[in-house]
Design an enzyme around this catalytic site. Structure first.
Site, PDB file in Angstrom:
ATOM      1  N   ASP A   8       0.870  -1.182   0.000  1.00 44.77           N
ATOM      2  CA  ASP A   8       0.000   0.000   0.000  1.00 44.77           C
ATOM      3  C   ASP A   8       0.908   1.234   0.000  1.00 44.77           C
ATOM      4  OD1 ASP A   8      -3.132   0.748   1.211  1.00 44.77           O
ATOM      5  OD2 ASP A   8      -1.566   2.265   1.230  1.00 44.77           O
ATOM      6  N   MET A   9       0.693   2.103  -0.992  1.00 40.01           N
ATOM      7  CA  MET A   9       1.534   3.299  -1.103  1.00 40.01           C
ATOM      8  C   MET A   9       1.245   4.271   0.049  1.00 40.01           C
ATOM      9  SD  MET A   9       3.195   2.425  -3.710  1.00 40.01           S
ATOM     10  CE  MET A   9       4.182   3.924  -3.845  1.00 40.01           C
ATOM     11  N   ASP A 105      -3.735   2.320  -5.241  1.00 37.93           N
ATOM     12  CA  ASP A 105      -2.405   2.310  -4.588  1.00 37.93           C
ATOM     13  C   ASP A 105      -2.159   1.035  -3.780  1.00 37.93           C
ATOM     14  OD1 ASP A 105      -3.817   2.699  -2.160  1.00 37.93           O
ATOM     15  OD2 ASP A 105      -2.203   3.967  -1.378  1.00 37.93           O
ATOM     16  N   GLU A 106      -2.857  -0.046  -4.126  1.00 34.66           N
ATOM     17  CA  GLU A 106      -2.818  -1.252  -3.294  1.00 34.66           C
ATOM     18  C   GLU A 106      -2.824  -2.511  -4.129  1.00 34.66           C
ATOM     19  OE1 GLU A 106      -5.730  -2.460  -0.029  1.00 34.66           O
ATOM     20  OE2 GLU A 106      -6.366  -0.461  -0.642  1.00 34.66           O
TER      21      GLU A 106
HETATM   22  P1  TTP Z   1      -5.212   5.015   1.152  1.00 37.84           P
HETATM   23  O1  TTP Z   1      -4.166   3.988   0.866  1.00 37.84           O
HETATM   24  O2  TTP Z   1      -6.311   4.663   2.079  1.00 37.84           O
HETATM   25  O3  TTP Z   1      -4.518   6.319   1.765  1.00 37.84           O
HETATM   26  P2  TTP Z   1      -3.111   6.967   1.440  1.00 37.84           P
HETATM   27  O4  TTP Z   1      -2.314   6.177   0.466  1.00 37.84           O
HETATM   28  O5  TTP Z   1      -3.331   8.397   1.038  1.00 37.84           O
HETATM   29  O6  TTP Z   1      -2.403   7.009   2.849  1.00 37.84           O
HETATM   30  P3  TTP Z   1      -1.769   5.776   3.672  1.00 37.84           P
HETATM   31  O7  TTP Z   1      -0.312   6.116   3.810  1.00 37.84           O
HETATM   32  O8  TTP Z   1      -2.486   5.794   4.983  1.00 37.84           O
HETATM   33  O9  TTP Z   1      -2.005   4.546   2.878  1.00 37.84           O
HETATM   34  O10 TTP Z   1      -5.866   5.506  -0.198  1.00 37.84           O
HETATM   35  C1  TTP Z   1      -5.108   5.635  -1.401  1.00 37.84           C
HETATM   36  C2  TTP Z   1      -5.558   6.865  -2.175  1.00 37.84           C
HETATM   37  O11 TTP Z   1      -6.951   6.773  -2.460  1.00 37.84           O
HETATM   38  C3  TTP Z   1      -5.355   8.176  -1.423  1.00 37.84           C
HETATM   39  O12 TTP Z   1      -4.067   8.733  -1.609  1.00 37.84           O
HETATM   40  C4  TTP Z   1      -6.451   9.033  -1.976  1.00 37.84           C
HETATM   41  C5  TTP Z   1      -7.552   8.067  -2.376  1.00 37.84           C
HETATM   42  N1  TTP Z   1      -8.648   8.102  -1.378  1.00 37.84           N
HETATM   43  C6  TTP Z   1      -9.737   8.926  -1.619  1.00 37.84           C
HETATM   44  O13 TTP Z   1      -9.806   9.607  -2.649  1.00 37.84           O
HETATM   45  N2  TTP Z   1     -10.745   8.974  -0.674  1.00 37.84           N
HETATM   46  C7  TTP Z   1     -10.706   8.253   0.496  1.00 37.84           C
HETATM   47  O14 TTP Z   1     -11.629   8.340   1.334  1.00 37.84           O
HETATM   48  C8  TTP Z   1      -9.575   7.394   0.730  1.00 37.84           C
HETATM   49  C9  TTP Z   1      -9.488   6.561   1.988  1.00 37.84           C
HETATM   50  C10 TTP Z   1      -8.577   7.347  -0.234  1.00 37.84           C
HETATM   51 MG    MG Z   2      -2.104   4.125   0.716  1.00 33.66          MG
END
Ligand code: TTP
Ligand code: MG
Length: 344
Positions: A8-9, A105-106
């Site tokens: 996960d990014m 991102d996963e």
């Molecule tokens: P996530 O992996 O949940 O969050 P993240 O990568 O920003 O942070 P983390 O380091 O905690 O993993 O989500 C990936 C992307 O998806 C995030 O950058 C933006 C998008 N996203 C939204 O647009 N709305 C949301 O409610 C969430 C949770 C994520």
């Molecule tokens: Mg992420």
């Protein structure tokens, strides 16, 4: 025994923006909506610097602004994040074709048959993404998807966590039940009412009680996952059920020109995505949410599978005419479903 890796990014959208605007590194950066915190819209993500102010995904932009007025607000540039995401997925695919894309991102990778120590695989992936894309990620490795996903979240950002079969209980029992996939705020509340807060608490409840409370399939799921058991396979190829776009107006409107212009643009976006991903569709549905949140949909089924902008736009407007606009509109959306892959 399987070895599953979850990646996960870190702060993905914000990290991409910090990468292309190096002057933003180390600063609170908030990505969301049109990037204007005085307008309607929610936070998509926030850099770790901004999270210190309590800012998180799904929070209204206006609230984020009140918490941290000096933050840099930027609009969502989905196309750019998709491009970066594709580069990352290409790197992952060079390790194994056994990959399940979860989101932008996963991903999960089945690394069972790769002839290399799991830790080494994870470090190689991290190195390559850092060098070739310029971003950090967090990786979790475990005997199944459930454990791998929990593990990747444990040492964010830039983390690596490996949970072996023997360590499962020690590692996950102290965690909140919310860390289990499929346990949302509602289930969490019900469990709390039963005195169950941690995954360990959940693991003390007999199977029969869980089935009685939550039904057979979800009860079983909770029983097994609290013990770290998860047999679910990787879904290595994913077919979309539909392709859709929607938009919330800055101000509720009953102006036909505004509504029509937006519907035309959304339809164009949908058709572009269909063409890029090689799908034709047969059902066109529009969705209207009025200012009082009353929401209606109307669908039009085409005679044939199509990816023609003209045909799909015509169907969308026909559906809109049938729905009628009796109040001011808050949101409009269009969806094409009933998809078929285009033959080449
Ligand atoms: P996530 O992996 O949940 O969050 P993240 O990568 O920003 O942070 P983390 O380091 O905690 O993993 O989500 C990936 C992307 O998806 C995030 O950058 C933006 C998008 N996203 C939204 O647009 N709305 C949301 O409610 C969430 C949770 C994520
Ligand atoms: Mg992420």
């Amino acid at each position: 025994m399987r070895r599953i890796l979850h990646i996960d990014m870190d702060a993905f959208f914000a990290a991409v923006e910090q990468m292309r605007h190096p002057e933003l590194v180390g600063k609170p950066v908030i990505i969301g909506g049109a990037g204007d915190p005085t307008m309607r819209g929610v936070v998509s993500t926030a850099s770790y610097e901004a999270r210190k102010y309590g800012i998180h995904s799904a929070m209204p932009l206006q609230r984020a602004y009140r918490l941290c007025p000096e933050a840099i607000f930027l609009p969502v540039d989905y196309d750019e994040y998709m491009r970066v995401s594709e580069k990352i997925k290409d790197i992952l695919r060079s390790f194994t074709p056994l990959i399940e894309n979860v989101g932008i991102d996963e991903a999960f990778l089945d690394i069972t048959d790769i002839d290399m120590e799991p830790e080494k695989i994870a470090n190689k992936i991290k190195e390559r993404i850092k060098k070739e894309v310029g971003l950090t990620c967090s990786i979790g490795i475990g005997p199944n998807k459930l454990i791998a996903k929990i593990a990747s979240d444990m040492k964010k950002p830039d983390g690596l966590t490996i949970i072996s079969e023997e360590d499962i209980k020690v590692a996950i029992w102290p965690l909140s039940v919310r860390k289990l996939w499929g346990v949302g705020p509602k289930t969490e509340k019900r469990l709390k009412g039963m005195g169950i807060h941690t995954i360990g608490d959940l693991a003390t409840v007999p199977l029969e009680s869980l089935i009685e409370e939550f039904g057979k399939s979800y009860g079983n799921y909770l029983y097994e996952s609290s013990r770290g058991v998860d047999e679910s396979p990787l879904i290595t190829y994913w077919e979309p059920k539909s392709i859709s776009r929607e938009t919330t107006f800055q101000r509720d409107t009953d102006k036909w020109t505004v509504i029509a212009k937006n519907l035309a643009e959304l339809t164009k976006d949908v058709v572009e995505t269909m063409k890029e991903s090689g799908y034709k569709g047969k059902t066109v549905t529009i969705k209207i949410r009025f200012k009082d949140f009353e929401t209606h949909t109307r669908a039009k089924t085409l005679d044939d599978f199509s990816d023609s902008l003209e045909t799909i736009r015509k169907a969308a407007f026909e559906a809109l005419r049938r729905l009628g606009l009796k109040k001011k509109v808050r949101l409009i959306g269009v969806r094409v479903s009933n998809l078929a892959k285009v033959e080449h």
